[in-house]
Design a protein around this motif. Sequence first.
Motif, PDB file in Angstrom:
ATOM      1  N   LYS A   1      40.080  41.577  30.898  1.00 54.99           N
ATOM      2  CA  LYS A   1      41.033  41.308  31.969  1.00 54.99           C
ATOM      3  C   LYS A   1      42.412  40.937  31.445  1.00 54.99           C
ATOM      4  O   LYS A   1      43.406  41.116  32.152  1.00 54.99           O
ATOM      5  CB  LYS A   1      40.499  40.212  32.889  1.00 54.99           C
ATOM      6  CG  LYS A   1      39.307  40.647  33.729  1.00 54.99           C
ATOM      7  CD  LYS A   1      38.888  39.558  34.698  1.00 54.99           C
ATOM      8  CE  LYS A   1      37.711  40.015  35.550  1.00 54.99           C
ATOM      9  NZ  LYS A   1      37.273  38.960  36.507  1.00 54.99           N
TER      10      LYS A   1
ATOM     11  N   ARG B   1      36.941  33.367  49.010  1.00 55.40           N
ATOM     12  CA  ARG B   1      36.428  34.627  48.485  1.00 55.40           C
ATOM     13  C   ARG B   1      36.780  35.796  49.422  1.00 55.40           C
ATOM     14  O   ARG B   1      37.191  36.869  48.982  1.00 55.40           O
ATOM     15  CB  ARG B   1      34.914  34.549  48.298  1.00 55.40           C
ATOM     16  CG  ARG B   1      34.313  35.809  47.676  1.00 55.40           C
ATOM     17  CD  ARG B   1      32.784  35.735  47.690  1.00 55.40           C
ATOM     18  NE  ARG B   1      32.293  34.628  46.905  1.00 55.40           N
ATOM     19  CZ  ARG B   1      32.064  34.683  45.598  1.00 55.40           C
ATOM     20  NH1 ARG B   1      32.313  35.809  44.938  1.00 55.40           N
ATOM     21  NH2 ARG B   1      31.599  33.631  44.953  1.00 55.40           N
TER      22      ARG B   1
ATOM     23  N   GLN C   1      39.140  39.010  48.502  1.00 56.10           N
ATOM     24  CA  GLN C   1      38.598  40.363  48.632  1.00 56.10           C
ATOM     25  C   GLN C   1      39.471  41.212  49.548  1.00 56.10           C
ATOM     26  O   GLN C   1      39.681  42.400  49.290  1.00 56.10           O
ATOM     27  CB  GLN C   1      37.169  40.297  49.168  1.00 56.10           C
ATOM     28  CG  GLN C   1      36.158  39.756  48.169  1.00 56.10           C
ATOM     29  CD  GLN C   1      34.781  39.564  48.768  1.00 56.10           C
ATOM     30  OE1 GLN C   1      34.605  39.531  49.991  1.00 56.10           O
ATOM     31  NE2 GLN C   1      33.779  39.403  47.917  1.00 56.10           N
TER      32      GLN C   1
ATOM     33  N   GLU D   1      40.992  39.600  42.072  1.00 60.75           N
ATOM     34  CA  GLU D   1      39.865  38.986  41.376  1.00 60.75           C
ATOM     35  C   GLU D   1      40.313  37.688  40.730  1.00 60.75           C
ATOM     36  O   GLU D   1      41.351  37.649  40.066  1.00 60.75           O
ATOM     37  CB  GLU D   1      39.314  39.926  40.303  1.00 60.75           C
ATOM     38  CG  GLU D   1      38.650  41.177  40.842  1.00 60.75           C
ATOM     39  CD  GLU D   1      37.973  41.968  39.748  1.00 60.75           C
ATOM     40  OE1 GLU D   1      37.815  41.428  38.627  1.00 60.75           O
ATOM     41  OE2 GLU D   1      37.590  43.115  40.005  1.00 60.75           O
TER      42      GLU D   1
END
Length: 332
Positions: free
Chosen positions: A21, A280, A284, A289
């Motif tokens: 990442k 969350r 989303q 992320e």
Amino acid sequence: MMQAARERWDFLTKPPGSLGKLEEIGIRLAGIQGTVFPKLEQRAVVVMCGDHGVTAEGVSAFPQEVTGLMIQNFVNGKAAVNVLARQVGCAVHVVDVGSRVEGELPGVRSKKVRAGTANFAQGPAMTPEEAQRAIAVGIEMVEELHQQGVQAVALGEMGIGNTTPSAALAAVLTGRPLAELVGRGTGIDDEKVLHKTRVIEQALAVNRPNALDPLDVLAKVGGLEIAGLVGVVLGAYQRKMVVVVDGVIAAAAALVACRMESGAQEVLFASHLSQEPAHRVLLQEMGLEPILMLDMRLGEGTGAVLALPILEASCRLVAEMATFADLGLDNT
């Protein structure tokens, strides 16, 4: 520029993609700043503060007066976000956009639109004009930071009861049921979580916010400090500055900003995943992320500040690592 950055990362002295990442972060930063070698040397956290009339419904474990006490705590440099900001070399800017604190506190930017929102269980939290004024406060703050050379802004907030409007915003903007979104906030028990859910249900029934009109949703079931953060996101997008999103309140503000300006998503980074269930869902919805998983739920910008060194690490790696060409090898 992102493609050029990807090629640079692939030719550094490591297997392609092996920094995971960190590489994707660096590539996104390159796109935002328009250079293969992005920099995040100047960082700031903006802590927007406001009170909420809905606390009269008993949705929080703490009384509304704590907002004012915490504002003073920020000024004294004794809150969690101050400690973490000092550690990572990040300036803290405290903005009162809507608290019920009387008078002006030294060290606080007094930009008060009104002294707290109305109880949105009984009617709109604020008028559309008030929401727009609070948004303008955030845009103005970012413009000032941009002129100072700040490259990354962490979103912070303080307002007792503000997980309630955050859940309401999430429900309207994502269409998900409240049962999946309402959390414990400051630490309420199961019975109070159910009560908090019923209060939000009442607010949505009373106000009937239009999900296709983000300003209408923000004004009816949002908060002044949330609106201020919406302005921070919009202003940062205009200036191509990096925005590090904190917890559920900051994420709710970020989603409102994205619904107002779809391109705003390009400058957003999710710092962590909080224990609030709506967080969350909101991340989303924006395709973000989380960088960190620390089971935090404090707010203030704490998670966002903690993530800043990760973003800086990506900048340093792409700038300071050797390439295979430096070792005398070609890129085949």
